[in-house]
Write an enzyme that holds these catalytic residues in place. Structure first.
Site, mmCIF file in Angstrom:
data_model
loop_
_atom_site.group_PDB
_atom_site.id
_atom_site.type_symbol
_atom_site.label_atom_id
_atom_site.label_comp_id
_atom_site.label_asym_id
_atom_site.label_seq_id
_atom_site.Cartn_x
_atom_site.Cartn_y
_atom_site.Cartn_z
ATOM 1 N N SER A 57 0.822 -1.203 0.000
ATOM 2 C CA SER A 57 0.000 0.000 0.000
ATOM 3 C C SER A 57 0.860 1.260 0.000
ATOM 4 O O SER A 57 1.913 1.315 0.650
ATOM 5 C CB SER A 57 -0.889 0.010 1.250
ATOM 6 O OG SER A 57 -1.534 1.258 1.405
ATOM 7 N N TYR A 80 -1.879 5.805 -5.591
ATOM 8 C CA TYR A 80 -2.913 6.823 -5.754
ATOM 9 C C TYR A 80 -2.328 7.967 -6.585
ATOM 10 O O TYR A 80 -1.108 8.164 -6.625
ATOM 11 C CB TYR A 80 -3.358 7.385 -4.405
ATOM 12 C CG TYR A 80 -4.168 6.436 -3.561
ATOM 13 C CD1 TYR A 80 -5.513 6.189 -3.854
ATOM 14 C CD2 TYR A 80 -3.612 5.793 -2.463
ATOM 15 C CE1 TYR A 80 -6.268 5.335 -3.082
ATOM 16 C CE2 TYR A 80 -4.358 4.935 -1.670
ATOM 17 C CZ TYR A 80 -5.686 4.706 -1.992
ATOM 18 O OH TYR A 80 -6.439 3.851 -1.225
ATOM 19 N N THR A 127 -5.222 2.625 -7.950
ATOM 20 C CA THR A 127 -6.513 2.566 -7.268
ATOM 21 C C THR A 127 -7.358 3.751 -7.715
ATOM 22 O O THR A 127 -6.955 4.909 -7.550
ATOM 23 C CB THR A 127 -6.315 2.562 -5.744
ATOM 24 O OG1 THR A 127 -5.591 1.379 -5.402
ATOM 25 C CG2 THR A 127 -7.647 2.546 -5.006
ATOM 26 N N LYS A 161 -7.355 -0.996 -10.115
ATOM 27 C CA LYS A 161 -8.096 -1.556 -8.978
ATOM 28 C C LYS A 161 -9.297 -0.669 -8.666
ATOM 29 O O LYS A 161 -9.129 0.528 -8.428
ATOM 30 C CB LYS A 161 -7.180 -1.655 -7.753
ATOM 31 C CG LYS A 161 -7.862 -2.112 -6.465
ATOM 32 C CD LYS A 161 -6.840 -2.154 -5.335
ATOM 33 C CE LYS A 161 -7.432 -2.599 -4.027
ATOM 34 N NZ LYS A 161 -8.316 -1.601 -3.414
ATOM 35 N N HIS A 204 -13.188 -1.716 -2.716
ATOM 36 C CA HIS A 204 -12.378 -1.173 -1.623
ATOM 37 C C HIS A 204 -12.818 -1.751 -0.277
ATOM 38 O O HIS A 204 -12.838 -1.063 0.746
ATOM 39 C CB HIS A 204 -12.480 0.367 -1.609
ATOM 40 C CG HIS A 204 -11.192 1.051 -1.254
ATOM 41 N ND1 HIS A 204 -10.306 1.507 -2.204
ATOM 42 C CD2 HIS A 204 -10.631 1.364 -0.058
ATOM 43 C CE1 HIS A 204 -9.270 2.081 -1.607
ATOM 44 N NE2 HIS A 204 -9.441 1.993 -0.301
#
Length: 371
Positions: free
Chosen positions: A120, A144, A170, A241, A265
């Protein structure tokens, strides 16, 4: 593992961890309320979070018998790399809240089982620390897009240089979903923890912080053109994603990405969207094998994995269960969670008459009950 009980036989000194629910119960008991609530949170009324789990229970299998399942093979490939079975670790934030070694322990546990760990952006260990902890691990990086594009650009170059094998963009967080318990708890990272990948890069903003970084850092103007921007920065495969519809799946293929993760999510963003397993079939049918399709959300047993693979997922990713494993015993707990899923998946395959992953297909699913 010891299961010696006290004289009354009420409580075991150390429970045998038999299934993922055992790890969930341990984590709930041992984590602080604010930390547990953060990991457990869904958006709003948590309908989508809960349906991610319930949807698997509505799906029935059609087992085939007398198929000689004396030898079985759970291996598969993702983006051309072999992994031990079709389960990896989904990107989840702040692992140091669950275990002092955080993402370094997750990386070692995943490396030991030889599967994929999606790191992440919101890690409490840096990407450099994670690679040093598990130098032979197979890793993707979850990204992100920020208003300050240089932030996203610099982390892309860092992870590419470190040997990460794919970028997982994402796309379902133009804004953060409303997670009621986090608001009630006024959830913040404790002072001794940081979003390590941006330590010293983003200026401290104590008064206006959201999940460890300043509010309004994410870019809500993100659009399909940003896929091209990302492709201009890197040669790494790009996996999107957060896709839940056939229309967006088609656009993903048209924009030249290498994979899709069907994801809501973990039910933490839009409440009222579909369970991911319910969205999977239309996306697989649209993609028609042109790119790989993966899934996260709601996987708790080996038969859940079997159902997802039967419906066309190349691999599934687990989020919360990995954190429960961490909370239990760090690296060893992550390894145990993955091993239990692998064992259950192998058993479900055999009991359904499948000797290897290639033999798993839609004929295994009883569609008349999918209503």
């Amino acid at each position: 593992m010891s299961t010696s009980c006290n004289r009354e036989g009420i409580r075991c000194a150390e429970m045998a961890m038999v299934c993922l629910t055992d790890f969930e119960e341990y984590a709930k008991e041992h984590l602080s309320k604010a930390t547990w609530d953060y990991y457990a949170a869904g958006a709003d009324e948590c309908c989508t979070r809960d349906d991610n789990l319930l949807a698997y229970k509505r799906i029935r299998l059609r087992p085939r018998i007398l198929r000689d399942v004396s030898v079985s093979d759970t291996r598969t490939t993702v983006q051309g790399t072999e992994i031990s079975f079709p389960v990896g670790i989904a990107p989840t934030a702040f692992h140091c809240l669950a275990w002092h070694e955080g993402e370094m322990a997750t990386a070692r546990g995943t490396e030991a089982v030889n599967t994929c760990y999606i790191t992440s952006t919101y890690s409490t260990c840096s990407v450099e620390e994670i690679v040093a902890a598990a130098p032979n691990g197979y890793r993707w990086f979850q990204l992100y897009v920020y208003r300050d594009r240089k932030l996203s650009e610099s982390i892309v170059h860092r992870v590419e240089a470190l040997g990460y094998k794919a970028l997982v963009l994402t796309v379902d967080v133009p804004y953060t979903g409303k997670r009621r318990n986090d608001i009630r708890n006024q959830f913040k990272l404790p002072p001794h923890l940081k979003v390590k990948n941006f330590d010293g890069v983003i200026q401290e903003a104590a008064s206006s912080e959201e999940y460890g970084i300043p509010s309004n850092t994410l870019d809500p103007s993100i659009s399909w053109k940003d896929v091209y921007w990302l492709q201009s920065l890197t040669r790494l495969p790009i996996i999107i994603k957060g896709i839940l519809t056939k229309e967006d799946a088609e656009l993903a293929v048209e924009h030249g990405v290498q994979g899709i993760i069907v994801s809501n999510h973990g039910g933490r963003q839009l409440d009222g969207g579909p369970a991911t397993i319910d969205a999977l079939s239309e996306i697989v049918d649209t993609v028609q094998g042109r790119i790989e399709v993966y899934l996260d959300g709601g996987i708790r047993t080996g038969s859940d994995v079997l159902k997802a693979v039967a419906l066309g997922a190349k691999c599934v990713f687990i989020g919360r269960p990995a954190v429960w494993g961490l909370a239990y015993k760090g690296e060893e707990g992550v390894r145990e969670v993955l091993q239990i899923l692998n064992d259950e998946f192998r058993l479900s395959m055999a009991l359904s008459g499948c000797r290897n992953v290639a033999e798993i297909n839609r004929n295994l699913i009883q569609f008349s009950k999918l209503t």
